[in-house]
Every structure is written in structure tokens, then in C-alpha cells.
Motif scaffolding. Structure first.
Motif, PDB file in Angstrom:
ATOM      1  N   MET A  83      -2.610   5.374   1.288  1.00 49.58           N
ATOM      2  CA  MET A  83      -3.627   5.643   0.277  1.00 49.58           C
ATOM      3  C   MET A  83      -4.730   4.583   0.311  1.00 49.58           C
ATOM      4  O   MET A  83      -4.555   3.500   0.864  1.00 49.58           O
ATOM      5  CB  MET A  83      -2.984   5.693  -1.111  1.00 49.58           C
ATOM      6  CG  MET A  83      -2.104   6.919  -1.332  1.00 49.58           C
ATOM      7  SD  MET A  83      -1.486   6.983  -3.039  1.00 49.58           S
ATOM      8  CE  MET A  83      -1.002   8.711  -3.139  1.00 49.58           C
ATOM      9  N   GLU A  84      -5.855   4.928  -0.319  1.00 52.92           N
ATOM     10  CA  GLU A  84      -7.005   4.024  -0.433  1.00 52.92           C
ATOM     11  C   GLU A  84      -6.994   3.348  -1.799  1.00 52.92           C
ATOM     12  O   GLU A  84      -6.582   3.930  -2.804  1.00 52.92           O
ATOM     13  CB  GLU A  84      -8.310   4.810  -0.264  1.00 52.92           C
ATOM     14  CG  GLU A  84      -8.449   5.532   1.054  1.00 52.92           C
ATOM     15  CD  GLU A  84      -8.652   4.584   2.216  1.00 52.92           C
ATOM     16  OE1 GLU A  84      -9.132   3.448   1.983  1.00 52.92           O
ATOM     17  OE2 GLU A  84      -8.329   4.975   3.353  1.00 52.92           O
ATOM     18  N   PHE A 136      -4.199   3.531  -6.479  1.00 55.62           N
ATOM     19  CA  PHE A 136      -4.590   4.035  -5.165  1.00 55.62           C
ATOM     20  C   PHE A 136      -4.748   5.544  -5.242  1.00 55.62           C
ATOM     21  O   PHE A 136      -4.222   6.201  -6.155  1.00 55.62           O
ATOM     22  CB  PHE A 136      -3.524   3.679  -4.123  1.00 55.62           C
ATOM     23  CG  PHE A 136      -3.209   2.207  -4.054  1.00 55.62           C
ATOM     24  CD1 PHE A 136      -3.834   1.392  -3.128  1.00 55.62           C
ATOM     25  CD2 PHE A 136      -2.279   1.631  -4.914  1.00 55.62           C
ATOM     26  CE1 PHE A 136      -3.554   0.041  -3.054  1.00 55.62           C
ATOM     27  CE2 PHE A 136      -1.992   0.272  -4.850  1.00 55.62           C
ATOM     28  CZ  PHE A 136      -2.635  -0.519  -3.916  1.00 55.62           C
ATOM     29  N   GLU A 137      -5.424   6.111  -4.249  1.00 54.52           N
ATOM     30  CA  GLU A 137      -5.576   7.559  -4.189  1.00 54.52           C
ATOM     31  C   GLU A 137      -5.577   8.014  -2.740  1.00 54.52           C
ATOM     32  O   GLU A 137      -5.935   7.257  -1.830  1.00 54.52           O
ATOM     33  CB  GLU A 137      -6.877   7.996  -4.870  1.00 54.52           C
ATOM     34  CG  GLU A 137      -8.123   7.446  -4.210  1.00 54.52           C
ATOM     35  CD  GLU A 137      -9.391   7.991  -4.832  1.00 54.52           C
ATOM     36  OE1 GLU A 137      -9.299   8.851  -5.708  1.00 54.52           O
ATOM     37  OE2 GLU A 137     -10.478   7.559  -4.412  1.00 54.52           O
ATOM     38  N   TRP A 164       0.851  -1.183   0.000  1.00 53.88           N
ATOM     39  CA  TRP A 164       0.000   0.000   0.000  1.00 53.88           C
ATOM     40  C   TRP A 164       0.892   1.240   0.000  1.00 53.88           C
ATOM     41  O   TRP A 164       1.643   1.467   0.954  1.00 53.88           O
ATOM     42  CB  TRP A 164      -0.888   0.018   1.232  1.00 53.88           C
ATOM     43  CG  TRP A 164      -1.941  -1.040   1.248  1.00 53.88           C
ATOM     44  CD1 TRP A 164      -1.776  -2.349   1.581  1.00 53.88           C
ATOM     45  CD2 TRP A 164      -3.320  -0.873   0.906  1.00 53.88           C
ATOM     46  NE1 TRP A 164      -2.972  -3.019   1.479  1.00 53.88           N
ATOM     47  CE2 TRP A 164      -3.936  -2.133   1.069  1.00 53.88           C
ATOM     48  CE3 TRP A 164      -4.083   0.218   0.496  1.00 53.88           C
ATOM     49  CZ2 TRP A 164      -5.295  -2.334   0.824  1.00 53.88           C
ATOM     50  CZ3 TRP A 164      -5.433   0.014   0.256  1.00 53.88           C
ATOM     51  CH2 TRP A 164      -6.029  -1.241   0.413  1.00 53.88           C
ATOM     52  N   PRO A 165       0.844   2.066  -1.036  1.00 43.06           N
ATOM     53  CA  PRO A 165       1.682   3.266  -1.048  1.00 43.06           C
ATOM     54  C   PRO A 165       1.160   4.322  -0.078  1.00 43.06           C
ATOM     55  O   PRO A 165      -0.034   4.393   0.215  1.00 43.06           O
ATOM     56  CB  PRO A 165       1.579   3.759  -2.490  1.00 43.06           C
ATOM     57  CG  PRO A 165       0.280   3.209  -2.986  1.00 43.06           C
ATOM     58  CD  PRO A 165       0.057   1.908  -2.272  1.00 43.06           C
ATOM     59  N   ASP A 166       2.080   5.122   0.421  1.00 45.27           N
ATOM     60  CA  ASP A 166       1.743   6.281   1.250  1.00 45.27           C
ATOM     61  C   ASP A 166       1.721   7.532   0.380  1.00 45.27           C
ATOM     62  O   ASP A 166       2.464   7.646  -0.599  1.00 45.27           O
ATOM     63  CB  ASP A 166       2.764   6.460   2.370  1.00 45.27           C
ATOM     64  CG  ASP A 166       2.729   5.333   3.388  1.00 45.27           C
ATOM     65  OD1 ASP A 166       1.632   4.774   3.601  1.00 45.27           O
ATOM     66  OD2 ASP A 166       3.787   5.001   3.951  1.00 45.27           O
ATOM     67  N   CYS A 167       0.870   8.476   0.751  1.00 48.77           N
ATOM     68  CA  CYS A 167       0.789   9.744   0.032  1.00 48.77           C
ATOM     69  C   CYS A 167       2.048  10.564   0.306  1.00 48.77           C
ATOM     70  O   CYS A 167       2.437  10.753   1.468  1.00 48.77           O
ATOM     71  CB  CYS A 167      -0.453  10.510   0.474  1.00 48.77           C
ATOM     72  SG  CYS A 167      -0.601  12.151  -0.261  1.00 48.77           S
ATOM     73  N   GLU A 168       2.673  11.058  -0.754  1.00 52.43           N
ATOM     74  CA  GLU A 168       3.872  11.879  -0.576  1.00 52.43           C
ATOM     75  C   GLU A 168       3.544  13.213   0.064  1.00 52.43           C
ATOM     76  O   GLU A 168       4.423  13.843   0.665  1.00 52.43           O
ATOM     77  CB  GLU A 168       4.556  12.100  -1.927  1.00 52.43           C
ATOM     78  CG  GLU A 168       5.133  10.836  -2.542  1.00 52.43           C
ATOM     79  CD  GLU A 168       5.855  11.102  -3.843  1.00 52.43           C
ATOM     80  OE1 GLU A 168       5.882  12.292  -4.274  1.00 52.43           O
ATOM     81  OE2 GLU A 168       6.385  10.150  -4.444  1.00 52.43           O
ATOM     82  N   GLY A 169       2.285  13.660  -0.044  1.00 54.95           N
ATOM     83  CA  GLY A 169       1.906  14.950   0.520  1.00 54.95           C
ATOM     84  C   GLY A 169       1.653  14.908   2.007  1.00 54.95           C
ATOM     85  O   GLY A 169       2.266  15.652   2.783  1.00 54.95           O
TER      86      GLY A 169
END
Length: 295
Positions: free
Chosen positions: A221-222, A278-279, A211-216
Motif C-alpha cells: 500500500m501507499e 495507507f491505501e 508497510w501493509p500489503d493490500c488483501e485484495g
């Protein structure tokens, strides 16, 4: 023709009440060969793309996995999914939008040789004149982008497989084994996450979850979209093959499903893997992440 996944052959939440907090809804798109228009929800079909907006082109460094050659030139992105909000119950569209469009460059990118996706959310009523969807460029790896398919969206309930926390799995392991011994149903294949191309729910992982994490904002992410090579496989078909696609007993090819039901979009991503998009729903710009795996 609509598509209906058979009801679960056992009451999952009665047998495994520990799964209830992890219950999620997804929308199986059930693509099937057809001739969608730019107005329709589709997989691999033409997009409702505004004429005032240039068609996106990939200018990143990418490679042709089939030829083993060097970097490919800039190439127009190919349509992957277009879904109207009315066809995606439960999917949280951004405020003021009713149309989701996903495209990608079908050449290999980066260390893990993934297609590079883009996501666009739109207000379909504000598009105006429509730009014709370009035909795929000559020489593209055909099994890395879908053939045009109409869709038959269906909301289904899912439970985690690879995403099931280890302590919960340890609690349920003996009951999973009992279920398998008594019914032949394997939790991970037959009862957990739906296979195929789908929105929401749990990613249809081929390998271990990522699951990637948001860079911001740094949050996980979902899951937005799984684009899988196959709608089901030789084991999962027992519970996930739609009723309408089950073959008659006298089917000439000897398979329990009708032609095109297992791979209607003609995809083979790596070795029958999948792309997961993902978002981040916290950041206003709704940034995306993606992952690609295969067996």
C-alpha cells in the motif's frame, strides 16, 4: 497565518545524489488551535458530513487503556482530519472527489492497541444538507483524538529515513557521519522525512517501518496520512520548526518555539507515537491499512 518550513541548511541532493530517486513530496498540515467550521480543512474539527448518512460508530471490541477495564460499548468515531483537495497539492484524490475525511475510534484495538481508522473520499458539491458533528463521548481518552485545529498546509520535499534501502545507507554512511561532525545535522532527524501530521511522503516512523500489503491485490500500500503525537521534537525542531513559530530570544519559557507549536492538537498516542494510514491505489474500492507505533 501561513506556515513555512525553513529551507534545508544544506543541499541534500548535491551532497547525497543517491537520494534523488527516493525524493517524495508531502503536505505538512501544521495544525494550530482554532475554531474551524465544517466547511474548512482541519485537524480534529467538524466534518462536512451528509445528513443522509448516519455518523459512523465503532462496534468492534475495544478497550480503555487508561482505566485498564474491559470492553467499551459502541462509540461514535471522532474526526481526525478533513482536507479539501485544494489544500493538498500532489495528493492523488480519487476521480470525482475533492474532500478527504479521516475518523477513528480512539479506544485501543487489537494486539497492538491501535485506534481504528476510517477513510472517506467525497465530492463536497454533492453533500447537500450537513449532519452536525457529534461532540466526543464522555470518558474518551482525550489524548487519543485531536483538539480542533485550523491547518496551514505546506508542501515539502522528503527523503527516506527508516525506509532508506540498506545498501544505499551503507553507501552514504560515511558522508552522513561527516555531515554530522561538521554541521551537527543528523540526516534522519534534520533532512529526511518531515515530522508531524502530514499527507503523503514517508511515514514518520517511531520504530521500524511496516508497510501493509493490500488483501485484495497483494501489492504494498501507499502512505496516505501520518498522525503524529508531536509536530517536532527536541532535535528535529532545528530544521522542521516553521519560521512563524520560532520564539524570540527573550521568550519567557526558554524554549526555541512558541506555545502550542510542538503539540497543538494535544495528542499523545502511546508514548508519543504515531498512527500511519495507507491505501491501495490499484483496487477500485481504494482499501486502507494502518499501523501504530510508539517509543
Amino acid at each position: 497565518m501561513s506556515r513555512h518550513t525553513p529551507g534545508r541548511p544544506v543541499d541534500v541532493e548535491s551532497l547525497f545524489p543517491e537520494l534523488l530517486p527516493f525524493r517524495r513530496e508531502s503536505v505538512r498540515l501544521h495544525p494550530r488551535p482554532g475554531s474551524p467550521t465544517y466547511k474548512d480543512s482541519s485537524v480534529g474539527g467538524p466534518l462536512l458530513w451528509p445528513a443522509a448518512e448516519p455518523w459512523p460508530v465503532c462496534r468492534e471490541e475495544h478497550y480503555d487503556m487508561d482505566s485498564g477495564g474491559g470492553p467499551e460499548p459502541a462509540v461514535p468515531l471522532v474526526p481526525i482530519v478533513q482536507v479539501h483537495r485544494v489544500d493538498a497539492p500532489g495528493v492523488p484524490f480519487p476521480r470525482g472527489t475533492d474532500l478527504l475525511q479521516v475518523l477513528w475510534c480512539p479506544y485501543a484495538h487489537g494486539e497492538f492497541c491501535y485506534p481504528l481508522p476510517q477513510v472517506h473520499w467525497r465530492d463536497s458539491g454533492a453533500i447537500g444538507d450537513v449532519l452536525p458533528t457529534p461532540a466526543p463521548g464522555a470518558g474518551l481518552p482525550e489524548d487519543w483524538y485531536p483538539a480542533a485545529c485550523v491547518v496551514h498546509p505546506e508542501q515539502v520535499t522528503e527523503y527516506p529515513s527508516g525506509d532508506l534501502p540498506e545498501d544505499v545507507y551503507d553507501t552514504l554512511r560515511a558522508r552522513f557521519d561527516t555531515l554530522l561532525a561538521e554541521t551537527g545535522l543528523r540526516y534522519s532527524y534534520h533532512l529526511a522525512a518531515a515530522p508531524g501530521i502530514k499527507l503523503g511522503g514517508y511515514p514518520g516512523w517511531t520504530q521500524e517501518p511496516y508497510w501493509p500489503d493490500c488483501e485484495g491485490c497483494g501489492r504494498r500500500m501507499e502512505h496516505l496520512l501520518t498522525v503524529a503525537s508531536w509536530e517536532f521534537d527536541g532535535e528535529s525542531w532545528r530544521t522542521w520548526l516553521p519560521e512563524e513559530d520560532r520564539a524570540d530570544e527573550n521568550d519567557s519559557d526558554g524554549l526555541p518555539w512558541n506555545a502550542d507549536a510542538d503539540n497543538p492538537a494535544g495528542l499523545c498516542l502511546g508514548d508519543a507515537g504515531g498512527v500511519y494510514i495507507f491505501e491501495c491505489r490499484t483496487c477500485p474500492e481504494r482499501p486502507i491499512g494502518h499501523w501504530f507505533d510508539c517509543s
